[in-house]
Design a protein around this motif. Structure first.
Motif, mmCIF file in Angstrom:
data_model
loop_
_atom_site.group_PDB
_atom_site.id
_atom_site.type_symbol
_atom_site.label_atom_id
_atom_site.label_comp_id
_atom_site.label_asym_id
_atom_site.label_seq_id
_atom_site.Cartn_x
_atom_site.Cartn_y
_atom_site.Cartn_z
ATOM 1 N N VAL A 20 66.342 -8.084 33.691
ATOM 2 C CA VAL A 20 65.725 -8.078 35.027
ATOM 3 C C VAL A 20 65.107 -9.447 35.344
ATOM 4 N N ILE A 21 64.644 -10.148 34.303
ATOM 5 C CA ILE A 21 64.059 -11.478 34.542
ATOM 6 C C ILE A 21 65.137 -12.464 35.002
ATOM 7 N N ASP A 22 66.354 -12.344 34.478
ATOM 8 C CA ASP A 22 67.470 -13.181 34.966
ATOM 9 C C ASP A 22 67.583 -13.086 36.484
ATOM 10 N N GLN A 23 67.513 -11.857 36.992
ATOM 11 C CA GLN A 23 67.675 -11.646 38.440
ATOM 12 C C GLN A 23 66.449 -12.143 39.205
ATOM 13 N N ALA A 24 65.268 -11.969 38.619
ATOM 14 C CA ALA A 24 64.045 -12.460 39.270
ATOM 15 C C ALA A 24 64.093 -13.983 39.376
ATOM 16 N N LEU A 25 64.554 -14.642 38.298
ATOM 17 C CA LEU A 25 64.611 -16.116 38.316
ATOM 18 C C LEU A 25 65.699 -16.606 39.269
ATOM 19 N N ALA A 26 66.797 -15.848 39.376
ATOM 20 C CA ALA A 26 67.848 -16.235 40.326
ATOM 21 C C ALA A 26 67.313 -16.164 41.761
ATOM 22 N N ALA A 27 66.503 -15.141 42.045
ATOM 23 C CA ALA A 27 65.909 -15.028 43.393
ATOM 24 C C ALA A 27 64.959 -16.190 43.645
ATOM 25 N N LEU A 28 64.146 -16.518 42.634
ATOM 26 C CA LEU A 28 63.201 -17.630 42.786
ATOM 27 C C LEU A 28 63.958 -18.936 43.013
ATOM 28 N N ASP A 29 65.015 -19.109 42.249
ATOM 29 C CA ASP A 29 65.842 -20.305 42.354
ATOM 30 C C ASP A 29 66.446 -20.434 43.754
ATOM 31 N N ALA A 30 66.931 -19.306 44.289
ATOM 32 C CA ALA A 30 67.583 -19.309 45.608
ATOM 33 C C ALA A 30 66.624 -19.750 46.708
ATOM 34 N N LEU A 31 65.310 -19.589 46.465
ATOM 35 C CA LEU A 31 64.334 -19.939 47.492
ATOM 36 C C LEU A 31 64.025 -21.433 47.511
ATOM 37 N N GLY A 32 64.359 -22.120 46.422
ATOM 38 C CA GLY A 32 64.126 -23.563 46.368
ATOM 39 C C GLY A 32 62.685 -23.977 46.609
ATOM 40 N N THR A 33 61.748 -23.299 45.932
ATOM 41 C CA THR A 33 60.327 -23.599 46.157
ATOM 42 C C THR A 33 59.839 -24.799 45.362
ATOM 43 N N GLY A 34 60.619 -25.245 44.386
ATOM 44 C CA GLY A 34 60.176 -26.359 43.547
ATOM 45 C C GLY A 34 59.209 -25.940 42.451
ATOM 46 N N ILE A 35 58.994 -24.636 42.284
ATOM 47 C CA ILE A 35 58.134 -24.169 41.190
ATOM 48 C C ILE A 35 58.858 -24.437 39.871
ATOM 49 N N GLU A 36 58.166 -25.116 38.952
ATOM 50 C CA GLU A 36 58.776 -25.431 37.655
ATOM 51 C C GLU A 36 58.692 -24.199 36.752
ATOM 52 N N VAL A 37 59.775 -23.930 36.032
ATOM 53 C CA VAL A 37 59.834 -22.721 35.213
ATOM 54 C C VAL A 37 59.933 -23.102 33.735
ATOM 55 N N ASP A 38 59.092 -22.503 32.900
ATOM 56 C CA ASP A 38 59.096 -22.776 31.459
ATOM 57 C C ASP A 38 59.365 -21.459 30.735
ATOM 58 N N VAL A 39 60.606 -21.286 30.254
ATOM 59 C CA VAL A 39 60.999 -19.999 29.667
ATOM 60 C C VAL A 39 60.697 -19.970 28.166
ATOM 61 N N LEU A 40 59.946 -18.965 27.732
ATOM 62 C CA LEU A 40 59.645 -18.779 26.296
ATOM 63 C C LEU A 40 60.472 -17.585 25.824
ATOM 64 N N ASP A 41 61.780 -17.815 25.607
ATOM 65 C CA ASP A 41 62.615 -16.646 25.309
ATOM 66 C C ASP A 41 62.576 -16.244 23.834
ATOM 67 N N HIS A 42 61.756 -16.946 23.046
ATOM 68 C CA HIS A 42 61.615 -16.568 21.640
ATOM 69 C C HIS A 42 60.449 -15.595 21.427
ATOM 70 N N VAL A 43 59.681 -15.322 22.470
ATOM 71 C CA VAL A 43 58.574 -14.367 22.304
ATOM 72 C C VAL A 43 59.140 -12.966 22.502
ATOM 73 N N ASN A 44 59.494 -12.332 21.392
ATOM 74 C CA ASN A 44 60.071 -10.982 21.477
ATOM 75 C C ASN A 44 59.989 -10.287 20.115
ATOM 76 N N ALA A 45 60.458 -9.059 20.084
ATOM 77 C CA ALA A 45 60.335 -8.258 18.863
ATOM 78 C C ALA A 45 61.187 -8.817 17.724
ATOM 79 N N ASP A 46 62.323 -9.441 18.040
ATOM 80 C CA ASP A 46 63.158 -10.045 16.982
ATOM 81 C C ASP A 46 62.356 -11.098 16.222
ATOM 82 N N THR A 47 61.677 -11.968 16.978
ATOM 83 C CA THR A 47 60.861 -13.008 16.341
ATOM 84 C C THR A 47 59.745 -12.372 15.515
ATOM 85 N N PHE A 48 59.141 -11.322 16.073
ATOM 86 C CA PHE A 48 58.061 -10.644 15.359
ATOM 87 C C PHE A 48 58.565 -10.052 14.039
#
Ligand code: IPM
Ligand code: MG
Length: 344
Positions: A20-48
């Motif tokens: 669902v975050i993929d789709q949320a980020l695609a929507a944000l991207d489509a708006l071209g707001t210039g908000i910088e995005v920093d993805v921490l995709d290692h914070v999850n149960a696998d890492t834990f």
């Protein structure tokens, strides 16, 4: 398009979170707001599971240094409940995100579980105290493992905590704040809530006040949800009531929330649905809750027009039935995200 130099941390997390975050980020991207995005995709149960660390101090600092965080979901059947506490509750407590704001607005009649059309105009919000109550972890176990084992969870209520959340509730209400508690059975915390909710009401004379015990409140919510505007509750009651309001408003898949420090404006934005391991990886998760989180964070980041645009696009996609199976559609997660973007 607004000129915003803001940085958003993103923790996709577990289960359907990354989908669902993929789709949320695609929507944000489509708006071209210039908000910088920093993805921490290692914070999850696998890492834990691999490292034993749920959220490292380094990652916590990285998130705290940004202007807000978008979180997919935290939770996995392979790990203990401590993991969710260490990530989600740590962020809430250590960043002092004292408001949990969960609006519920029915987007389309056909999604209402209520048959009587006059009861369907649901447009309310749960304002949940998010840093105390029974969630703090205060307590312990005595005589563990013996036949006389005792477990204690302390329910903490402070004047500071109640006053600031009650003020937030009155500031955001349009008509009324309904305090929901169990002060007939839980008198000390309940009494403190009553006193300082009343005082907050006096600071906001234009807004009405009403009180309901939590058991009556859930009954009345189902009976006629249109009678509610802002519902103010402690941490545990707010958790439960916001699942009910989400479902009344057409399903938990459409529900967004923010965990907010209303003084600093720092927010953790999170769809209410959780990791949903039963449907993870199937490509059928509803992305609307996560996309509406983008709408909420755009408001906070000073982009009200883009925020409204996202809400309108979601409305339009739901109106034309371009949605996932949980809302009666046939689209997959990425197609449902694209259907919203097409209306932006
Ligand atoms: C929520 C969740 C969490 C909560 C759990 C995962 C600890 O149910 O965000 O509503 O109870 O706050
Ligand atoms: Mg919950």
């Amino acid at each position: 398009m607004s000129a915003v130099a803001r940085k958003l941390s993103v923790v996709p997390g577990d289960g359907i979170g990354p989908e669902v975050i993929d789709q949320a980020l695609a929507a944000l991207d489509a708006l071209g707001t210039g908000i910088e995005v920093d993805v921490l995709d290692h914070v999850n149960a696998d890492t834990f599971l691999r490292t034993g660390v749920a959220l490292s101090d380094k990652d916590f600092t990285r998130i705290a240094a940004s202007d807000g965080v978008l979180l997919g979901a935290i939770g996995d059947p392979r790990v203990s409940a401590d993991y969710a506490r260490d990530v989600l509750l740590r962020l809430r407590f250590d960043l002092d995100l004292y408001v949990n704001y969960r609006p519920a607005k029915l987007f389309h009649d056909r999604l209402s579980p209520l048959r009587d059309a006059t009861r369907r105009g649901i447009d309310c919000a749960v304002v949940r105290e998010n840093t105390e109550g029974s969630y703090t972890g205060a307590g312990g176990v005595l005589r563990a493992g013996s036949p006389h084992e005792v477990a204690i969870d302390v329910d903490i209520t402070t004047r500071h905590g109640v006053s600031r959340i009650a003020d937030f509730a009155f500031r955001t209400a349009r008509r009324e704040v309904c305090l929901v508690d169990k002060s007939n059975a839980v008198p000390f915390g309940g009494g403190l809530w009553q006193r300082h909710w009343r005082q907050a009401g006096q600071r906001h004379p234009g807004i009405g006040s009403r009180h309901l015990y939590v058991d009556a409140a859930v009954m009345k919510l189902v009976e006629d949800p249109t009678r509610f505007d802002v519902i103010l509750a402690n941490n545990a009651h707010g958790d439960i009531i916001s699942d009910l309001t989400a479902q009344l408003a057409g399903g938990i898949g459409t529900s967004a929330s923010v965990n907010l420090n209303a003084d600093t404006g720092f927010g953790l934005y999170e769809p209410v649905h959780g990791a949903a391991p039963d449907i993870a990886g199937k490509g059928i998760a509803n992305p609307i809750g996560a996309i509406l989180c983008v709408s909420m964070l755009l408001d906070q980041f000073g982009c009200p027009d883009e925020s409204e645009g996202v809400r309108r696009a979601v409305n339009a996609a739901i109106g034309t039935g371009r949605v996932t199976p949980d809302l009666g559609g046939v689209l997959r997660t990425d197609e449902a995200g694209a259907a919203v973007r097409a209306k932006l």
